[in-house]
Design a protein around this motif. Structure first.
Motif, PDB file in Angstrom:
ATOM      1  N   GLN A  50      10.004 -21.271 -13.465  1.00 30.68           N
ATOM      2  CA  GLN A  50       9.617 -21.268 -12.027  1.00 30.68           C
ATOM      3  C   GLN A  50       9.654 -22.475 -11.418  1.00 30.68           C
ATOM      4  OE1 GLN A  50       5.516 -19.558 -12.449  1.00 30.68           O
ATOM      5  NE2 GLN A  50       6.173 -17.947 -13.685  1.00 30.68           N
ATOM      6  N   LEU A  51       9.863 -22.596 -10.010  1.00 27.88           N
ATOM      7  CA  LEU A  51      10.125 -23.798  -9.292  1.00 27.88           C
ATOM      8  C   LEU A  51       8.821 -24.527  -9.149  1.00 27.88           C
ATOM      9  CD1 LEU A  51      11.827 -25.629  -7.607  1.00 27.88           C
ATOM     10  CD2 LEU A  51      11.236 -24.216  -5.665  1.00 27.88           C
ATOM     11  N   PRO A  97       2.590 -16.008  -6.498  1.00 27.51           N
ATOM     12  CA  PRO A  97       3.438 -15.200  -5.383  1.00 27.51           C
ATOM     13  C   PRO A  97       3.864 -13.782  -6.465  1.00 27.51           C
ATOM     14  CG  PRO A  97       4.527 -16.959  -6.158  1.00 27.51           C
ATOM     15  CD  PRO A  97       3.289 -17.469  -6.721  1.00 27.51           C
ATOM     16  N   ASP A  98       4.010 -12.833  -5.735  1.00 27.58           N
ATOM     17  CA  ASP A  98       4.423 -11.411  -6.488  1.00 27.58           C
ATOM     18  C   ASP A  98       5.644 -11.722  -7.470  1.00 27.58           C
ATOM     19  OD1 ASP A  98       2.425 -10.268  -5.352  1.00 27.58           O
ATOM     20  OD2 ASP A  98       3.427  -9.246  -4.081  1.00 27.58           O
ATOM     21  N   ASP A  99       6.427 -12.699  -6.960  1.00 24.61           N
ATOM     22  CA  ASP A  99       7.704 -12.970  -7.703  1.00 24.61           C
ATOM     23  C   ASP A  99       7.391 -13.605  -8.952  1.00 24.61           C
ATOM     24  OD1 ASP A  99       9.389 -11.831  -5.633  1.00 24.61           O
ATOM     25  OD2 ASP A  99      10.054 -13.770  -5.371  1.00 24.61           O
ATOM     26  N   LEU A 128       5.600 -13.309   2.003  1.00 21.82           N
ATOM     27  CA  LEU A 128       6.843 -13.531   1.262  1.00 21.82           C
ATOM     28  C   LEU A 128       6.979 -11.978   0.507  1.00 21.82           C
ATOM     29  CD1 LEU A 128       9.278 -14.804   0.695  1.00 21.82           C
ATOM     30  CD2 LEU A 128       8.089 -15.699  -1.398  1.00 21.82           C
ATOM     31  N   SER A 169      -1.092 -22.078   0.438  1.00 22.62           N
ATOM     32  CA  SER A 169      -1.625 -21.827  -0.720  1.00 22.62           C
ATOM     33  C   SER A 169      -2.101 -23.060  -1.392  1.00 22.62           C
ATOM     34  CB  SER A 169      -0.829 -20.827  -1.729  1.00 22.62           C
ATOM     35  OG  SER A 169       0.102 -21.809  -2.131  1.00 22.62           O
ATOM     36  N   GLY A 221      12.261 -13.190 -13.361  1.00 26.07           N
ATOM     37  CA  GLY A 221      12.113 -14.573 -12.510  1.00 26.07           C
ATOM     38  C   GLY A 221      13.421 -15.485 -12.542  1.00 26.07           C
ATOM     39  N   ASN A 222      13.365 -16.631 -12.233  1.00 25.09           N
ATOM     40  CA  ASN A 222      14.433 -17.609 -12.245  1.00 25.09           C
ATOM     41  C   ASN A 222      14.775 -18.202 -13.633  1.00 25.09           C
ATOM     42  OD1 ASN A 222      16.049 -20.053 -12.394  1.00 25.09           O
ATOM     43  ND2 ASN A 222      15.432 -20.490 -10.197  1.00 25.09           N
ATOM     44  N   PRO A 248      10.471  -9.887  -0.899  1.00 21.71           N
ATOM     45  CA  PRO A 248      11.946  -9.950  -0.886  1.00 21.71           C
ATOM     46  C   PRO A 248      12.727  -8.953  -0.068  1.00 21.71           C
ATOM     47  CG  PRO A 248      10.946  -9.477  -3.181  1.00 21.71           C
ATOM     48  CD  PRO A 248       9.826  -9.392  -2.383  1.00 21.71           C
ATOM     49  N   ARG A 260      -0.734 -29.773 -12.248  1.00 25.05           N
ATOM     50  CA  ARG A 260      -1.188 -29.865 -10.773  1.00 25.05           C
ATOM     51  C   ARG A 260      -2.585 -30.303 -10.520  1.00 25.05           C
ATOM     52  NH1 ARG A 260      -3.762 -27.563  -6.310  1.00 25.05           N
ATOM     53  NH2 ARG A 260      -4.502 -26.035  -7.412  1.00 25.05           N
ATOM     54  N   LEU A 292      -3.163 -17.031 -11.588  1.00 18.93           N
ATOM     55  CA  LEU A 292      -3.012 -15.703 -11.371  1.00 18.93           C
ATOM     56  C   LEU A 292      -3.324 -15.084  -9.793  1.00 18.93           C
ATOM     57  CD1 LEU A 292      -3.557 -13.998 -14.685  1.00 18.93           C
ATOM     58  CD2 LEU A 292      -1.656 -13.846 -13.501  1.00 18.93           C
ATOM     59  N   ASP A 340      13.184 -16.678  -8.086  1.00 13.44           N
ATOM     60  CA  ASP A 340      12.340 -17.979  -8.332  1.00 13.44           C
ATOM     61  C   ASP A 340      10.960 -17.720  -8.002  1.00 13.44           C
ATOM     62  OD1 ASP A 340      13.540 -21.295  -8.013  1.00 13.44           O
ATOM     63  OD2 ASP A 340      11.573 -20.601  -8.389  1.00 13.44           O
ATOM     64  N   LEU A 341       9.995 -18.693  -8.172  1.00  8.29           N
ATOM     65  CA  LEU A 341       8.548 -18.627  -7.807  1.00  8.29           C
ATOM     66  C   LEU A 341       8.708 -18.210  -6.303  1.00  8.29           C
ATOM     67  CD1 LEU A 341       5.578 -19.038  -8.643  1.00  8.29           C
ATOM     68  CD2 LEU A 341       5.989 -21.204  -7.820  1.00  8.29           C
ATOM     69  N   LEU A 342       9.438 -18.805  -5.567  1.00 13.90           N
ATOM     70  CA  LEU A 342       9.546 -18.751  -4.313  1.00 13.90           C
ATOM     71  C   LEU A 342      10.543 -17.676  -3.542  1.00 13.90           C
ATOM     72  CD1 LEU A 342       9.000 -22.555  -3.214  1.00 13.90           C
ATOM     73  CD2 LEU A 342       7.438 -20.800  -3.403  1.00 13.90           C
ATOM     74  N   LEU A 343      11.412 -17.685  -4.414  1.00 13.77           N
ATOM     75  CA  LEU A 343      12.589 -17.053  -3.439  1.00 13.77           C
ATOM     76  C   LEU A 343      13.353 -15.911  -4.413  1.00 13.77           C
ATOM     77  CD1 LEU A 343      14.347 -20.164  -1.438  1.00 13.77           C
ATOM     78  CD2 LEU A 343      13.188 -18.070  -0.491  1.00 13.77           C
ATOM     79  N   ARG A 401       0.116 -25.259  -2.989  1.00 14.83           N
ATOM     80  CA  ARG A 401       1.109 -25.562  -4.104  1.00 14.83           C
ATOM     81  C   ARG A 401       1.820 -26.715  -3.572  1.00 14.83           C
ATOM     82  NH1 ARG A 401       2.071 -20.223  -4.240  1.00 14.83           N
ATOM     83  NH2 ARG A 401       4.195 -20.648  -3.600  1.00 14.83           N
ATOM     84  N   ALA A 420       3.990  -6.126  -7.926  1.00 15.06           N
ATOM     85  CA  ALA A 420       3.419  -7.398  -8.937  1.00 15.06           C
ATOM     86  C   ALA A 420       1.767  -7.152  -8.702  1.00 15.06           C
ATOM     87  CB  ALA A 420       3.610  -8.662  -8.447  1.00 15.06           C
ATOM     88  N   SER A 421       1.253  -6.396  -7.602  1.00 14.45           N
ATOM     89  CA  SER A 421       0.019  -6.394  -7.403  1.00 14.45           C
ATOM     90  C   SER A 421      -0.872  -5.566  -8.388  1.00 14.45           C
ATOM     91  CB  SER A 421      -0.540  -6.082  -6.057  1.00 14.45           C
ATOM     92  OG  SER A 421      -0.156  -4.636  -5.691  1.00 14.45           O
ATOM     93  N   PHE A 468       5.554 -12.406 -11.288  1.00 13.95           N
ATOM     94  CA  PHE A 468       5.362 -11.374 -12.355  1.00 13.95           C
ATOM     95  C   PHE A 468       6.677 -10.578 -12.628  1.00 13.95           C
ATOM     96  CE2 PHE A 468       1.451 -11.801 -10.433  1.00 13.95           C
ATOM     97  CZ  PHE A 468       0.705 -11.967 -11.301  1.00 13.95           C
ATOM     98  N   ARG A 475      -4.572  -8.323 -13.668  1.00 14.63           N
ATOM     99  CA  ARG A 475      -4.767  -9.758 -13.604  1.00 14.63           C
ATOM    100  C   ARG A 475      -6.217 -10.000 -14.548  1.00 14.63           C
ATOM    101  NH1 ARG A 475      -2.001 -12.338  -8.217  1.00 14.63           N
ATOM    102  NH2 ARG A 475      -0.690 -10.727  -8.227  1.00 14.63           N
TER     103      ARG A 475
END
Lengths: 467, 467
Positions: free
Chosen positions: A147-148, A135-137, B101, B34, A142-143, B103, A354, A131, B7-10, B36, B115-116, A139, B120
């Motif tokens: 998550q990727l 990344p903000d995305d 990052l 980070s 999502g995909n 969007p 991980r 957490l 996505d998590l990233l995009l 990852r 998201a912030s 939350f 959390r």
């Protein structure tokens, strides 16, 4: 993998209804003691609670009455039943000893895990760290595929641990095998399939999922080499087959190498999809690990994995590989079903993978389960040499075949009377058209400190069994 | 509530594809920074990643090339692209400044949250405490209806905060509104319904869910008093109607008291079910809170709530009240869908509710959103007095009606060019048969420090708009 529903408080397994009142009382005491039901809380009316739990109102009345007598609850005319205020004076409810809530005195049910084995500390630690860095995305909406970061870790794990041929883009993160199977069933139906083959015996709940999506089921018998693939070869219009090739449930048989080749040849020839339910492939004690079917031909196999046996069924996380023909339909179906699997759980699992905490947990549990398996096999063999368990080289349960449903019913009744919960091939309707009987004995559900006595108790029951 | 996958990233919002390469680069830098993607990780081949993300291979090639040039990645002939090992010497990738990052530079999309703002710390604390006290059954195959502890807390909250008439036994815990609607759609279809009425305009994704379950859709127009209930009265064979009575999406209109009475009368008379989508009822700034329809007649209303606006969409938690006629079908459908909602999320939410941390978070966010609403309404009015936003007394977005799809397209293009993400009534196909246009401007998505500049940027765009 019992079909009983389990509430936060109560496991209302039908086979156990005789002890319902005691368990309801235990659940209420536990909820009051832990503060989940604070002093002053109005309990539901007996009629409502009875209906909610699907039990008789008399049972609830007796349980309430007992707890009023014990001082946990107070009942006032006209104002219903209320949780008594806690007090620090002697004799208050919070200081009374009360039994821990366990569904059974000795829990040998298949498909369940000892909840205390869930890696609570590691999970919270992983979630907190994930957490902090997420990344903000993570939350947002999502995909739908997952998550990727999680798919990347899962792909690496599955290649390494289960021999899959898989990249992150080939994975769909789901809410567990139940959802994976439902998504497959609906996608296959939408693509024109109407008949799905399934092992006989198989878990009844999976047959319900397939039927709910509109499919007709075609049984495939199981022998000592696994599912009899030749029956698929002579059947018509099979859109898919649901199999447990690594360890057939409940027989424990592994699909032979020869059958694997024939199965893949059949699928390639007919265009059918093989649904590979790898529900407990992480746990093998004797011999070499069995690779996945998916690794042999990813185009015709939808491999389904789950965290239900490695972490806990309640976590509700699973994964599915995407055969090319179903890739888009499956992702679309997932989006329409619940958009995506819970983002926080995905973050935590990715972090566990991980940091290798997931592997470490599995290794630790594998050692524990192997010891339990040894204890169980040895103890039961000594108790009654005429009985032979099968399927003990892997997984979290063994099968004790019995000559018929009546012997099984007698054995189950004796076990239940001794406070032992376990599964029955006939009682739990594993066979739909065929016949078969036996006890399904899980060794993952009992807490560590009760497991030896649970096995001893079962040995006592079986010692007097004359099959 | 955009339909773009994230996505998590995009975030590959179709409207934003022009910036894809920059965003892919930013996402990869962020993942490497980070940890990852640790040093030595093999990145997917460009062809695979492009297919995975649904973008052109050229875009991926350019992004990889840029990051190799920057030293984040190294590309070796024959061994693919690898994350460069981190180094503590000057000029190493980890010390380079890199863009965060996001969007969009200015995120004013409806349906998304900053998201912030996700609590959390509170979430992890609640989960840790709940895990410590959780009864073992919380980790098992639990009650498909949802954990009793969570349903008890939810019922209390919904009675208090949203005026529901509800007991724990009347609630189903789901994985969010998407799942709630899908379960309803399938259960209604199984019960014989074939036609479901839906507001016009409405969110397109919800129409897809209903259609996927086999239903024909019947549009109900919306005016200043909400959905035009008289159109229901004259329609035939309507099994259910999906409404946003508290705050119609996207117009922001509240269903009038008179219409509410007529609606309930119609449902009682025809046996139809009212699906009350209360997606953001917690946030009202002016006037009295609007009670739920469900509180007026629980037997004909399936009230659906969600944590997507109060916590985060990625959490995937929702709840549904059970009208008597659908109680058993809905619980059965949930069990067949995914057995139960994730147990750990249920534990954490129950604990947040029990300790009032949930209420505190909502109060805090309501104050923040009210300030943002005020800023937005004032700034936009000053920028162009000919424009008038509507639906600003509640919720997390406003509507800026525009005279036609072309004006909307021009406004969206200008906003996108300025780096502003937002929604369009015509562009996002809110109308199916009718026509309408306007900007849907969310004020919950932007991080606190960028919100004022986001509103100023939008004001600049709108100042030159001549509707």
């Amino acid at each position: 993998m019992s079909q009983s529903g389990t509430d936060l408080l109560l496991d209302l397994d039908a086979a156990d209804r005789g002890k319902l009142r005691l368990r309801l009382e235990g659940a209420l005491r536990e909820a009051i003691r832990s503060g989940r039901l604070p002093g002053g809380t109005h309990l539901p009316p007996t009629r409502a609670l009875a209906q909610d739990l699907g039990i008789s109102r008399g049972t609830v009345l007796q349980a309430y009455g007992q707890l009023v007598a014990e001082g946990w609850l107070s009942g006032k005319r006209g104002s219903g039943t209320v949780v008594a205020a806690p007090s620090n004076t002697g004799g208050s409810p919070v200081e009374q000893p009360e039994p821990l809530l366990v569904p059974w005195r000795f829990d040998l049910r298949p498909g369940f895990l000892d909840a205390s084995s869930f890696p609570r500390l590691e999970w919270v630690r992983a979630l907190r760290r994930a957490l902090g860095e997420a990344p903000d995305d993570a939350f947002g909406y999502g995909n739908s595929q997952g998550q990727l970061a999680l798919r990347t870790e899962l792909a690496s794990y599955l290649r390494r641990a289960r021999g899959l041929e898989v990249a992150p883009r080939d994975l769909l993160v789901t809410a567990g095998f139940t959802q994976s199977l439902g998504l497959l069933a609906r996608s296959l139906f939408a693509a024109g399939a109407r008949r799905i083959a399934i092992e006989e015996p198989s878990w009844r709940f999976h047959r319900s999922i397939l039927r709910a999506a509109g499919h007709e089921l075609v049984p495939v018998d199981v022998d000592d080499h696994g599912a009899q693939v030749d029956q698929l070869e002579t059947a018509r219009d099979i859109g898919a087959v649901l199999l447990t090739p690594n360890r057939q449930h409940p027989t424990g048989v592994t699909l032979s190498a020869d059958r694997r080749s024939r199965l893949l040849r059949w699928a390639r020839g007919t265009g059918a999809i093989i649904i590979e339910n790898d529900y407990d492939g992480e746990f093998r004690y004797d011999g070499h690990p069995i690779g996945s079917l998916q690794g042999l031909d990813p185009a015709v196999v939808a491999y389904a994995g789950t965290a239900s046996k490695t972490l806990a069924p309640g976590v509700r996380l699973g994964w599915l590989t995407l055969p090319d023909s179903l890739r888009k339909p499956l992702i679309d179906a997932k989006r329409l079903t619940d958009w995506q699997t819970g983002g926080l759980d995905q973050l935590a699992l990715a972090e566990l993978l991980r940091t290798n905490a997931y592997d470490r947990h599995i290794r630790k549990m594998r050692l524990r389960y192997r010891r339990r398996r040894d204890t169980m096999v040895t103890t039961l063999a000594a108790a009654n040499p005429r009985l032979r368990v099968s399927g003990a080289s892997a997984g979290l349960n063994v099968l004790l075949p019995l000559p018929g449903g009546e012997v099984e019913a007698d054995a189950l009744a004796a076990a239940h009377a001794a406070g032992i919960g376990l599964g029955g091939v006939a009682a739990d309707k594993y066979y739909e058209t065929g016949r078969g009987a036996g006890l399904i004995i899980g060794f993952a559900a009992a807490p560590e400190h009760t497991f030896p006595s649970a096995v001893d108790a079962l040995a006592d029951v079986l010692a007097s069994l004359d099959p």
